[in-house]
Enzyme design. Structure first.
Site, PDB file in Angstrom:
ATOM      1  N   ALA A  19      20.071  85.454  56.665  1.00 35.53           N
ATOM      2  CA  ALA A  19      20.344  85.584  55.223  1.00 35.53           C
ATOM      3  C   ALA A  19      19.864  84.359  54.462  1.00 35.53           C
ATOM      4  O   ALA A  19      20.419  83.991  53.435  1.00 35.53           O
ATOM      5  CB  ALA A  19      21.842  85.795  55.004  1.00 35.53           C
ATOM      6  N   GLY A  21      16.670  83.913  53.338  1.00 33.45           N
ATOM      7  CA  GLY A  21      15.512  84.167  52.479  1.00 33.45           C
ATOM      8  C   GLY A  21      15.887  84.197  51.008  1.00 33.45           C
ATOM      9  O   GLY A  21      17.052  84.330  50.638  1.00 33.45           O
ATOM     10  N   ARG A  25      11.633  89.552  45.750  1.00 32.60           N
ATOM     11  CA  ARG A  25      11.291  90.849  45.169  1.00 32.60           C
ATOM     12  C   ARG A  25      12.442  91.458  44.355  1.00 32.60           C
ATOM     13  O   ARG A  25      12.246  92.397  43.609  1.00 32.60           O
ATOM     14  CB  ARG A  25      10.854  91.816  46.296  1.00 32.60           C
ATOM     15  CG  ARG A  25       9.495  91.465  46.876  1.00 32.60           C
ATOM     16  CD  ARG A  25       9.241  92.124  48.236  1.00 32.60           C
ATOM     17  NE  ARG A  25       9.909  91.417  49.332  1.00 32.60           N
ATOM     18  CZ  ARG A  25       9.771  91.711  50.626  1.00 32.60           C
ATOM     19  NH1 ARG A  25       9.004  92.711  50.987  1.00 32.60           N
ATOM     20  NH2 ARG A  25      10.407  91.009  51.545  1.00 32.60           N
ATOM     21  N   LYS A 363      47.727  98.031  27.638  1.00 34.12           N
ATOM     22  CA  LYS A 363      47.457  96.771  28.337  1.00 34.12           C
ATOM     23  C   LYS A 363      48.769  96.079  28.648  1.00 34.12           C
ATOM     24  O   LYS A 363      49.630  96.016  27.782  1.00 34.12           O
ATOM     25  CB  LYS A 363      46.579  95.872  27.457  1.00 34.12           C
ATOM     26  CG  LYS A 363      46.182  94.587  28.096  1.00 34.12           C
ATOM     27  CD  LYS A 363      46.080  93.440  27.100  1.00 34.12           C
ATOM     28  CE  LYS A 363      47.433  92.885  26.765  1.00 34.12           C
ATOM     29  NZ  LYS A 363      47.378  91.656  25.957  1.00 34.12           N
TER      30      LYS A 363
HETATM   31  C1  UD1 Z   1      11.329  91.859  58.125  1.00 31.42           C
HETATM   32  C2  UD1 Z   1      10.494  91.986  59.398  1.00 31.42           C
HETATM   33  C3  UD1 Z   1       9.821  93.357  59.388  1.00 31.42           C
HETATM   34  C4  UD1 Z   1      10.888  94.436  59.316  1.00 31.42           C
HETATM   35  C5  UD1 Z   1      11.800  94.237  58.123  1.00 31.42           C
HETATM   36  C6  UD1 Z   1      12.994  95.179  58.242  1.00 31.42           C
HETATM   37  C7  UD1 Z   1       9.688  89.745  59.994  1.00 31.42           C
HETATM   38  C8  UD1 Z   1       8.538  88.818  59.963  1.00 31.42           C
HETATM   39  N1  UD1 Z   1       9.486  90.947  59.434  1.00 31.42           N
HETATM   40  O1  UD1 Z   1      10.448  91.936  57.033  1.00 31.42           O
HETATM   41  O2  UD1 Z   1       9.057  93.534  60.570  1.00 31.42           O
HETATM   42  O3  UD1 Z   1      10.284  95.711  59.232  1.00 31.42           O
HETATM   43  O4  UD1 Z   1      12.328  92.877  58.107  1.00 31.42           O
HETATM   44  O5  UD1 Z   1      13.794  95.144  57.088  1.00 31.42           O
HETATM   45  O6  UD1 Z   1      10.715  89.417  60.556  1.00 31.42           O
HETATM   46  N2  UD1 Z   1      15.167  85.361  56.352  1.00 31.42           N
HETATM   47  C9  UD1 Z   1      15.673  84.151  56.778  1.00 31.42           C
HETATM   48  N3  UD1 Z   1      14.840  83.075  56.791  1.00 31.42           N
HETATM   49  C10 UD1 Z   1      13.530  83.157  56.436  1.00 31.42           C
HETATM   50  C11 UD1 Z   1      13.026  84.404  56.023  1.00 31.42           C
HETATM   51  C12 UD1 Z   1      13.865  85.487  56.003  1.00 31.42           C
HETATM   52  O7  UD1 Z   1      16.852  84.044  57.099  1.00 31.42           O
HETATM   53  O8  UD1 Z   1      12.868  82.134  56.473  1.00 31.42           O
HETATM   54  C13 UD1 Z   1      16.075  86.506  56.299  1.00 31.42           C
HETATM   55  C14 UD1 Z   1      16.125  87.148  54.933  1.00 31.42           C
HETATM   56  O9  UD1 Z   1      17.155  86.574  54.154  1.00 31.42           O
HETATM   57  C15 UD1 Z   1      16.392  88.602  55.256  1.00 31.42           C
HETATM   58  C16 UD1 Z   1      15.781  88.788  56.628  1.00 31.42           C
HETATM   59  O10 UD1 Z   1      15.604  87.491  57.166  1.00 31.42           O
HETATM   60  O11 UD1 Z   1      17.776  88.867  55.328  1.00 31.42           O
HETATM   61  C17 UD1 Z   1      14.437  89.500  56.559  1.00 31.42           C
HETATM   62  O12 UD1 Z   1      13.578  88.768  55.717  1.00 31.42           O
HETATM   63  P1  UD1 Z   1      12.595  89.494  54.687  1.00 31.42           P
HETATM   64  O13 UD1 Z   1      11.823  88.439  54.014  1.00 31.42           O
HETATM   65  O14 UD1 Z   1      13.336  90.460  53.888  1.00 31.42           O
HETATM   66  O15 UD1 Z   1      11.638  90.231  55.719  1.00 31.42           O
HETATM   67  P2  UD1 Z   1      10.837  91.581  55.522  1.00 31.42           P
HETATM   68  O16 UD1 Z   1       9.614  91.314  54.795  1.00 31.42           O
HETATM   69  O17 UD1 Z   1      11.736  92.615  55.010  1.00 31.42           O
HETATM   70 CA    CA Z   2      13.773  92.665  54.178  1.00 34.81          CA
END
Ligand code: UD1
Ligand code: CA
Length: 489
Positions: A19, A21, A25, A363
């Site tokens: 969590a 990221g 988007r 209220k």
């Molecule tokens: C990711 C997967 C993809 C999959 C999809 C499913 C990777 C490279 N790709 O893509 O194959 O189909 O999820 O939903 O894993 N996060 C971190 N640290 C980071 C980056 C992300 O904790 O540095 C967390 C985000 O908060 C999120 C999760 O990892 O909860 C997935 O990251 P996100 O950037 O949404 O990956 P997707 O592009 O959806």
């Molecule tokens: Ca995702």
């Protein structure tokens, strides 16, 4: 206390929830995993399902808006550990820092994404079983979807085993046309995961350390990689933008409505009925179209809610009805009726058999057993006894421009229409008031309070002052009719 995984004789289980990221988007100032569906943040749903598995530990990896998300995590489950990702980006790096925090842990590691909120414990149990049955180094949850846009694609080898996962941005045209996607949910053996995460590079379109690369690297080391295809693709839905957020909310709601229907609740129109996962409904409740039952609302048996009604943190008693109304933090007693078109604000307590009718705002008020506020009224900061009837247009003037004051109305009080109760004021038991009264002084028990001057009629005023108007013509006709009547007698 439920048995934990270790005591069931299986390998130890740690859950890592990603969590960290930014959720770019979503285009939001609120961190993505704190956006809500079904009345709970995305992350809350994921943490719930993680805890349902009774793992030995749960770790959440945070970075973006770290303190805000950490506070939410602690609010949901204080035992969950927060791990901070450093400046190196990517899901692979996120898992790596969590694994470091686990020390020499040597069990299974279940990786979940904070943005995949519809996973259920049955699917995860099946994933863990598949992993253990295959003695795999890693087992990937996949789903076959109509539109794989945005997801990593699962590339199978000739023998149909999983060869690797390729992100959309790095996929060739052929790879991009694959409709089997990576759900972002995996189980790994800790040791090979640790070893192969060290080998993950950044040679990809985003320059990040992808967790997905571990799959291909394990295969290159000739380690077994298994996969489970989710029977219900909805379980794998990832929320990256607000379109997917609404879709996830819709799917979750459909699941919740169905659960209550199977438990004996009549839901006339599931598509326009929204029920938070935290609400509870008894058998034989009826929910009519366009109704929102939210937060900690609890509805007792036989109650009818809707249409066009919203209940937030409310308690609704047996057999009560709430029609075309809005209520927050209100208690509606057994057999009571509310609406149509009323607004119950925080602290409204309507006792059994009571009524809050049409165009009424309440209220911080208690309305006693069988008491009625039927039409066009404002009742604020008021205590009303039992068997009371407030005439149409009753207004409690609870605010003197500086502070709020209370109005006390005893048992069996009946008030005339269009009264104003200027608080602080008390009406004793059995008191009555005339129409249009402005009650500024206490009314003793049993008294009739009149505050309006006696009516005075000035005869012939219209003929004298409004000659030639339509009103004067009407008066002339009335006079003629009176005369004719008199003549006939
Ligand atoms: C990711 C997967 C993809 C999959 C999809 C499913 C990777 C490279 N790709 O893509 O194959 O189909 O999820 O939903 O894993 N996060 C971190 N640290 C980071 C980056 C992300 O904790 O540095 C967390 C985000 O908060 C999120 C999760 O990892 O909860 C997935 O990251 P996100 O950037 O949404 O990956 P997707 O592009 O959806
Ligand atoms: Ca995702």
């Amino acid at each position: 206390m439920a048995e934990n995984n270790a005591t069931q004789g299986a390998r130890a289980l740690a859950v890592i929830v990603l969590a960290a990221g930014q959720g770019t988007r979503m285009k939001s100032s609120l961190p993505k995993v704190l956006h809500r569906i079904g009345g709970r943040p995305l992350l809350g749903h994921v943490l719930d399902v993680a805890r349902d598995l009774h793992p030995d530990s749960v770790l959440v990896v945070l970075r973006h808006e770290r303190d805000r998300v950490a506070e939410a995590v602690t609010g949901i489950a204080p035992e969950i550990r927060v791990v901070d990702q450093d400046e190196i980006p990517g899901t692979g790096r996120a898992v790596q820092v969590a694994l470091d925090a686990l020390g020499d842990f040597d069990g299974d590691v279940l990786v979940l994404s904070g943005d995949v909120p519809l996973l259920d414990a049955d699917t995860l149990d099946a994933l863990l079983s598949a992993h253990r049955a295959a003695a795999a180094a890693a087992t990937v949850l996949t789903a076959v979807v109509d539109d794989p846009s945005g997801y990593g694609r699962v590339i199978r080898a000739a023998d149909s085993s999983v060869a690797r996962i390729v992100e959309q941005k790095d996929a060739t045209g052929d790879e991009a046309s694959v409709t089997e996607i990576n759900a972002g949910v995996y189980v790994f053996r800790a040791a090979p995961l640790r070893e192969h995460l060290g080998l993950v590079g950044t040679a990809n379109a985003q320059g990040e350390r992808y967790l997905t690369d571990v799959i291909g690297l394990l295969r290159a080391s000739r380690l077994a990689v298994a996969a489970l295809t989710a029977p219900d693709a909805a379980a794998a839905l990832g929320v990256n933008d607000r379109v997917q957020l609404a879709e996830a909310a819709r799917l979750l709601n459909a699941r919740t409505v169905r659960r209550w229907q199977l438990a004996g609740v009549t839901v006339q129109d599931p598509a326009t009925t929204w029920i938070d996962v935290t609400a509870t409904l008894a058998p034989d409740v009826t929910v009519l179209p366009n109704t929102h039952i939210l937060r900690a609302t609890a509805v007792s048996t036989g109650a009818v809610i809707g249409p066009d009604t919203s209940l937030v943190d409310c308690e609704v008693g047996e057999g009560a009805t709430v029609t075309r109304s809005d209520a927050t933090l209100a208690v509606i007693g057994a057999g009571a009726t509310v609406g149509p078109f009323s607004y119950l604000r925080a602290g409204t307590q309507l006792a059994a058999g009571g009524k809050i009718g049409t165009f009424v705002e309440t209220k911080n008020s208690t309305i006693g057993e069988g008491s009625k506020v039927p039409h066009l009224s404002y009742v604020g900061d008021t205590t009303i006894g039992r068997g009371v009837n407030l005439g149409a247009g009753a207004i409690t003037a609870n605010y003197d421009d500086l502070t709020k004051h209370r109005t006390h109305i005893g048992d069996e009080v009946h008030t005339g229409s269009h009264n104003v109760f200027v608080a602080p004021v008390r009406l004793g038991d059995g008191a009555k008031t005339g129409a249009g009264a402005v009650i500024r002084k206490d009314v003793p028990a049993g008294a009739l309070a009149l505050s309006v001057a006696p009516q005075r009629n000035i005869d012939g005023w219209v003929e004298k002052n409004r000659a030639g108007t339509a009103a004067a013509d009407a008066v002339a006709r009335a006079r003629a009719a009176e005369k004719a009547d008199d003549g006939a007698q």
